[in-house]
Design a protein around this motif. Structure first.
Motif, PDB file in Angstrom:
ATOM      1  N   TYR A 100       0.822  -1.205   0.000  1.00  0.00           N
ATOM      2  CA  TYR A 100       0.000   0.000   0.000  1.00  0.00           C
ATOM      3  C   TYR A 100       0.857   1.256   0.000  1.00  0.00           C
ATOM      4  CZ  TYR A 100      -3.962  -2.940   1.517  1.00  0.00           C
ATOM      5  OH  TYR A 100      -4.934  -3.890   1.615  1.00  0.00           O
ATOM      6  N   GLN A 101       0.362   2.269  -0.699  1.00  0.00           N
ATOM      7  CA  GLN A 101       0.910   3.621  -0.588  1.00  0.00           C
ATOM      8  C   GLN A 101      -0.079   4.422   0.253  1.00  0.00           C
ATOM      9  OE1 GLN A 101       3.192   5.938  -3.760  1.00  0.00           O
ATOM     10  NE2 GLN A 101       1.142   6.757  -3.983  1.00  0.00           N
ATOM     11  N   VAL A 102       0.344   4.852   1.432  1.00  0.00           N
ATOM     12  CA  VAL A 102      -0.544   5.515   2.397  1.00  0.00           C
ATOM     13  C   VAL A 102      -0.138   6.977   2.520  1.00  0.00           C
ATOM     14  CG1 VAL A 102      -1.438   5.489   4.746  1.00  0.00           C
ATOM     15  CG2 VAL A 102      -0.735   3.335   3.665  1.00  0.00           C
ATOM     16  N   ASN A 103      -1.033   7.875   2.091  1.00  0.00           N
ATOM     17  CA  ASN A 103      -0.766   9.304   2.226  1.00  0.00           C
ATOM     18  C   ASN A 103      -1.593   9.854   3.383  1.00  0.00           C
ATOM     19  OD1 ASN A 103      -1.816  12.316   1.219  1.00  0.00           O
ATOM     20  ND2 ASN A 103       0.380  11.968   1.063  1.00  0.00           N
ATOM     21  N   VAL A 104      -0.921  10.503   4.333  1.00  0.00           N
ATOM     22  CA  VAL A 104      -1.566  11.031   5.534  1.00  0.00           C
ATOM     23  C   VAL A 104      -1.502  12.553   5.510  1.00  0.00           C
ATOM     24  CG1 VAL A 104      -1.583  11.052   8.050  1.00  0.00           C
ATOM     25  CG2 VAL A 104      -0.888   8.980   6.824  1.00  0.00           C
ATOM     26  N   GLN A 105      -2.657  13.186   5.622  1.00  0.00           N
ATOM     27  CA  GLN A 105      -2.749  14.650   5.628  1.00  0.00           C
ATOM     28  C   GLN A 105      -3.035  15.118   7.051  1.00  0.00           C
ATOM     29  OE1 GLN A 105      -2.666  16.371   2.495  1.00  0.00           O
ATOM     30  NE2 GLN A 105      -2.509  18.315   3.558  1.00  0.00           N
ATOM     31  N   LEU A 106      -2.163  15.975   7.608  1.00  0.00           N
ATOM     32  CA  LEU A 106      -2.370  16.528   8.945  1.00  0.00           C
ATOM     33  C   LEU A 106      -3.257  17.768   8.870  1.00  0.00           C
ATOM     34  CD1 LEU A 106       1.259  16.336  10.390  1.00  0.00           C
ATOM     35  CD2 LEU A 106      -0.548  14.643  10.575  1.00  0.00           C
ATOM     36  N   ASP A 107      -3.889  18.094   9.988  1.00  0.00           N
ATOM     37  CA  ASP A 107      -4.704  19.308  10.056  1.00  0.00           C
ATOM     38  C   ASP A 107      -3.835  20.533   9.806  1.00  0.00           C
ATOM     39  OD1 ASP A 107      -6.921  17.839  10.655  1.00  0.00           O
ATOM     40  OD2 ASP A 107      -6.872  18.240  12.807  1.00  0.00           O
ATOM     41  N   GLU A 108      -4.415  21.547   9.167  1.00  0.00           N
ATOM     42  CA  GLU A 108      -3.727  22.833   9.037  1.00  0.00           C
ATOM     43  C   GLU A 108      -3.477  23.391  10.437  1.00  0.00           C
ATOM     44  OE1 GLU A 108      -2.543  24.606   6.561  1.00  0.00           O
ATOM     45  OE2 GLU A 108      -3.081  23.145   5.014  1.00  0.00           O
ATOM     46  N   GLY A 109      -2.269  23.866  10.680  1.00  0.00           N
ATOM     47  CA  GLY A 109      -1.954  24.436  11.990  1.00  0.00           C
ATOM     48  C   GLY A 109      -1.577  23.412  13.032  1.00  0.00           C
ATOM     49  N   CYS A 110      -1.439  22.143  12.637  1.00  0.00           N
ATOM     50  CA  CYS A 110      -0.983  21.102  13.578  1.00  0.00           C
ATOM     51  C   CYS A 110       0.415  21.477  14.061  1.00  0.00           C
ATOM     52  CB  CYS A 110      -0.973  19.736  12.896  1.00  0.00           C
ATOM     53  SG  CYS A 110      -0.252  18.427  13.894  1.00  0.00           S
ATOM     54  N   LEU A 111       0.588  21.579  15.372  1.00  0.00           N
ATOM     55  CA  LEU A 111       1.857  22.071  15.910  1.00  0.00           C
ATOM     56  C   LEU A 111       2.859  20.964  16.174  1.00  0.00           C
ATOM     57  CD1 LEU A 111       0.568  24.864  18.271  1.00  0.00           C
ATOM     58  CD2 LEU A 111       1.782  25.130  16.130  1.00  0.00           C
ATOM     59  N   LEU A 112       2.413  19.884  16.799  1.00  0.00           N
ATOM     60  CA  LEU A 112       3.334  18.790  17.129  1.00  0.00           C
ATOM     61  C   LEU A 112       3.319  17.764  16.001  1.00  0.00           C
ATOM     62  CD1 LEU A 112       2.461  18.414  20.903  1.00  0.00           C
ATOM     63  CD2 LEU A 112       4.386  19.606  19.896  1.00  0.00           C
ATOM     64  N   LYS A 113       3.810  18.191  14.830  1.00  0.00           N
ATOM     65  CA  LYS A 113       3.732  17.319  13.656  1.00  0.00           C
ATOM     66  C   LYS A 113       4.558  16.051  13.847  1.00  0.00           C
ATOM     67  CE  LYS A 113       4.863  20.360  10.452  1.00  0.00           C
ATOM     68  NZ  LYS A 113       5.047  20.941   9.115  1.00  0.00           N
ATOM     69  N   ALA A 114       5.743  16.196  14.425  1.00  0.00           N
ATOM     70  CA  ALA A 114       6.608  15.025  14.623  1.00  0.00           C
ATOM     71  C   ALA A 114       5.936  13.998  15.527  1.00  0.00           C
ATOM     72  CB  ALA A 114       7.954  15.446  15.203  1.00  0.00           C
ATOM     73  N   ALA A 115       5.218  14.476  16.541  1.00  0.00           N
ATOM     74  CA  ALA A 115       4.509  13.565  17.449  1.00  0.00           C
ATOM     75  C   ALA A 115       3.406  12.817  16.707  1.00  0.00           C
ATOM     76  CB  ALA A 115       3.918  14.353  18.622  1.00  0.00           C
ATOM     77  N   ARG A 116       2.687  13.521  15.827  1.00  0.00           N
ATOM     78  CA  ARG A 116       1.619  12.864  15.042  1.00  0.00           C
ATOM     79  C   ARG A 116       2.218  11.804  14.110  1.00  0.00           C
ATOM     80  NH1 ARG A 116      -0.839  13.859  18.677  1.00  0.00           N
ATOM     81  NH2 ARG A 116      -1.304  15.993  19.217  1.00  0.00           N
ATOM     82  N   VAL A 117       3.351  12.145  13.481  1.00  0.00           N
ATOM     83  CA  VAL A 117       4.016  11.178  12.594  1.00  0.00           C
ATOM     84  C   VAL A 117       4.399   9.931  13.375  1.00  0.00           C
ATOM     85  CG1 VAL A 117       6.079  10.754  11.204  1.00  0.00           C
ATOM     86  CG2 VAL A 117       4.875  12.932  11.002  1.00  0.00           C
ATOM     87  N   TYR A 118       4.963  10.142  14.562  1.00  0.00           N
ATOM     88  CA  TYR A 118       5.373   9.011  15.407  1.00  0.00           C
ATOM     89  C   TYR A 118       4.176   8.118  15.721  1.00  0.00           C
ATOM     90  CZ  TYR A 118       6.956   6.470  19.550  1.00  0.00           C
ATOM     91  OH  TYR A 118       7.249   5.485  20.450  1.00  0.00           O
ATOM     92  N   MET A 119       3.047   8.725  16.060  1.00  0.00           N
ATOM     93  CA  MET A 119       1.857   7.949  16.413  1.00  0.00           C
ATOM     94  C   MET A 119       1.318   7.173  15.212  1.00  0.00           C
ATOM     95  SD  MET A 119       0.132  10.871  18.844  1.00  0.00           S
ATOM     96  CE  MET A 119      -1.295   9.946  19.410  1.00  0.00           C
ATOM     97  N   VAL A 120       1.386   7.782  14.018  1.00  0.00           N
ATOM     98  CA  VAL A 120       0.953   7.080  12.797  1.00  0.00           C
ATOM     99  C   VAL A 120       1.862   5.888  12.521  1.00  0.00           C
ATOM    100  CG1 VAL A 120       0.722   7.278  10.295  1.00  0.00           C
ATOM    101  CG2 VAL A 120      -0.149   9.100  11.761  1.00  0.00           C
TER     102      VAL A 120
END
Length: 674
Positions: free
Chosen positions: A170-190
């Motif tokens: 699979y190719q999985v594209n993940v779009q974060l919310d505009e203005g998401c501040l802790l982007k690295a934390a969200r990436v880690y959780m994904v």
């Protein structure tokens, strides 16, 4: 010319020029009429262009050339600086930085910058860039959001074998919310979610860029899994601040790299060093000026590490010689050893100073980050930096960046109020964020303060009780400072309730753990409605430390002097009991006692001792008394790790070799106090 020979120099100088571009663009935004600043930006862009062309990184050279054209038009008064030009220039610098980091990772520095080039061309010709910003930027984002680059032979083989074994690619594209501040934390959780569902093969951008938040709002992952698309999507969407997930089947055959690849070999050599006569003259002048003013040389950090390791061995042998000279009582030998001790002490200071770098290397990325966050959050912000020249050991500098980023983001997002809220409270609409660093003894202090909302104690207490961090009975015994420190506990890292207590504490336990792993500590002062101050204390260096050597039976332990308040010998009758623990009254404070005999299970015969030797240690506002058998004395020791086989040993941070060849374990006072 052997390109690889100069690659390290190119990378380091490129980083310096990119930082210079960032800092001078910030200055230009404040004073757009200052042509001297424009000239500084032009010089950095020009030098970067020449270096990139010479090294064969043509995309880098082309983009800087376009920037150069715009800057040239500005300094010749054909264009006037405005917010659109500043924004595009910052975007260009971000792309340049991304390309340089790609080169660092072994890539070729190529990147699709067609949209950015179109914007720079439009600016140079005096045209509007709004259409490009809105329409074409979206198409570029869409085009790049679903792209995984070429695969190497290993990745291709793994994906092909997975298909043969009935797995899905699979190719999985993940779009974060505009203005998401802790982007690295969200990436880690994904990534955590996906690793439970299958195996992650590749990401775009690469993992290091994701960790450093060097991406916009989306990223793409190549996943091998037996789960269906709906299951994967549902699992990912449970992570907060995810706006969209697109999953598609990945055809490995369309992305595999042919066995023989010779990227753009023909013609590239002709582009390596094409410079105009004016460029060559400029470069000659720059070289001449640098030769006149520069008295520094670049030294690879690995060489300094090797030098430090050799000196550490010398420190161990020095201790052995001092012991031998003391036991033999030979006057000439003692004089020679004393002289060697003085010389090696001076040498130690020189080597440690060579490893020292200004903390400005960390601070210099914050003005740009603060500007962007303030813009994203519609807040007005002023950043004040003091003490950027304060020096720290390179090993500490490398680790302290991420915790500071986290604290600054926290202050901007959840500390500083919006202009409307500040106006209602009678505050200036523009918030103030202060970053300060200074030396004190053998430590460096870094302070992050804001004049924002502060910490709401009642909400902190409510959440701490709800999460089981403290009990109702403990609340009455806690001071304001102790309540503020609660937000550093792991119980406050609850992503589902970020809005509680103004979001203070989301991930701050990670900040605390990182700082304590460096032998430092963090303290918080806050006044609700007026602001907060986070104070970080760090050791100057991690390699050679001053300790108090103590003995427990025949075992020797080293206690860092930075943690010790004082030593004492107390009568057994002075020991009291509270909550089933031994305590003493130390200058009006109740201090718990910790027996190293018991902690480390040191075998010993039962002895009815009348007196105890005590070492009083402190960590933050907490104290404890360590019961030992004997004080040996103060020593400078070399800190050695316990290796990969002895990880996570309780209350031991490392070991050292003493002058007589014995090994002494170094105590982790933070763990003992906890």
């Amino acid at each position: 010319m052997e390109i690889n020979e100069y690659l390290d120099v190119f990378i380091e100088e490129s980083k310096e020029h990119i930082q210079s571009l960032n800092s001078h663009l910030l200055e230009l935004e404040k004073k757009p009429e200052n042509i001297d600043t424009v000239n500084e930006i032009f010089r950095s862009a020009h030098t970067l262009k020449g270096m990139s062309a010479t090294m064969g990184f043509q995309d880098l050279a082309d983009l800087t050339h376009k920037m150069e054209n715009v800057l040239d038009a500005v300094r010749n008064h054909k264009l006037q600086i405005n917010s659109d030009i500043i924004d595009v220039a910052f975007d260009a610098v971000d792309h340049l930085e991304s390309m340089v980091f790609d080169i660092v990772e072994g890539g070729n520095g190529k990147k699709d910058v067609s949209n950015l080039v179109a914007q720079l061309n439009a600016i140079e010709q005096g045209e509007s860039i709004q259409g490009i910003n809105m329409k074409e930027k979206e198409s570029v984002a869409t085009r790049e959001s679903t792209r995984i680059g070429s695969l190497d032979q290993f990745e291709t083989t793994v994906l092909q074998q997975s298909v043969e074994k009935d797995f899905n690619n699979y190719q999985v594209n993940v779009q974060l919310d505009e203005g998401c501040l802790l982007k690295a934390a969200r990436v880690y959780m994904v990534f955590e979610v996906l690793e439970q569902l299958g195996e992650v093969i590749k990401s775009e951008p690469i993992v290091s860029e994701l960790e450093e938040e060097k991406f916009e709002n989306d990223f793409t992952i190549l996943l091998i899994s037996k789960e269906d698309e709906d299951t994967i999507k549902q699992k990912i969407m449970k992570v907060s601040e995810i706006s969209q997930v697109c999953i598609s089947q990945f055809d490995v055959n369309q992305h595999a790299v042919p066995a023989q690849v010779d990227e753009e070999k023909d013609g590239s050599d002709k582009q390596l060093s094409i410079q105009s006569k004016e460029d060559i003259n400029n470069d000659k002048n720059n070289t001449k000026n640098s030769q006149l003013t520069s008295k520094t040389i670049r030294v690879n950090i690995d060489r300094l590490d090797a030098l430090m390791n050799l000196f550490e061995e010398l420190v161990i042998d020095r201790g052995r010689l001092e012991q031998i000279a003391g036991s033999m009582k030979h006057s000439e030998l003692q004089e020679t050893v004393e002289h060697m001790t003085r010389i090696s002490g001076d040498l130690q200071n020189i080597i440690l100073n060579m490893r020292m770098v200004p903390i400005d290397q960390v601070f210099n990325r914050f003005p740009r980050m603060v500007r962007q966050l303030a813009k994203d959050l519609n807040k007005q912000m002023e950043l004040s930096i003091d003490g950027a020249e304060t020096e720290l050991d390179r090993t500490v500098i490398d680790e302290i960046g991420d915790p500071l980023v986290h604290l600054i983001r926290n202050a901007i997002d959840h500390g500083i109020e919006t202009p409307e809220e500040r106006k209602q409270k009678g505050k200036p609409e523009k918030g103030t964020l202060k970053l300060n660093a200074y030396h004190s003894g053998n430590h460096v202090f870094i302070e992050i303060s804001d004049d924002g909302a502060g910490i709401n104690k009642e909400k902190v207490i409510k959440k701490a009780i709800g999460n089981g961090v403290i009990t109702d009975e403990q609340v009455a015994t806690l001071s304001d400072s102790q309540i503020h420190q609660l937000i550093l506990e792991s119980g406050f890292s609850t992503a589902d309730e970020i809005s509680d207590i103004s979001g203070r504490g989301v991930g701050l336990d990670v900040v605390k753990n990182t700082i304590e792993s460096l032998g430092g500590s963090i303290r918080i002062k806050s006044e609700y409605g007026k602001g907060s101050l986070f104070s970080i204390q760090l050791p100057l260096t991690l390699s050679i430390i001053s300790v108090l050597l103590v003995e427990v039976k025949k075992e020797k332990y080293a206690i860092p002097l930075s943690s010790i308040i004082e030593t004492a010998i107390i009568n057994k009758n002075e020991i009291m009991h509270a909550h089933n623990k031994q305590v003493i009254d130390f200058r009006g404070k109740v201090v718990p006692l910790i027996s190293l005999h018991d902690i480390f299970e040191v075998p010993s015969e039962q002895e009815d001792e009348t007196f105890h030797s005590i070492v009083i240690i402190r960590q933050g506002d907490k104290m404890a008394g360590l019961i030992v058998d004997t004080f040996i004395g103060q020593k400078e020791i070399v800190l050695k790790s316990l290796g990969n086989y002895l990880t996570d040993v309780f209350a031991i941070s490392g070991a050292t070799i003493l002058g007589d060849g014995q090994v002494a374990l170094i105590l982790d006072t933070n763990a003992l106090i906890k």
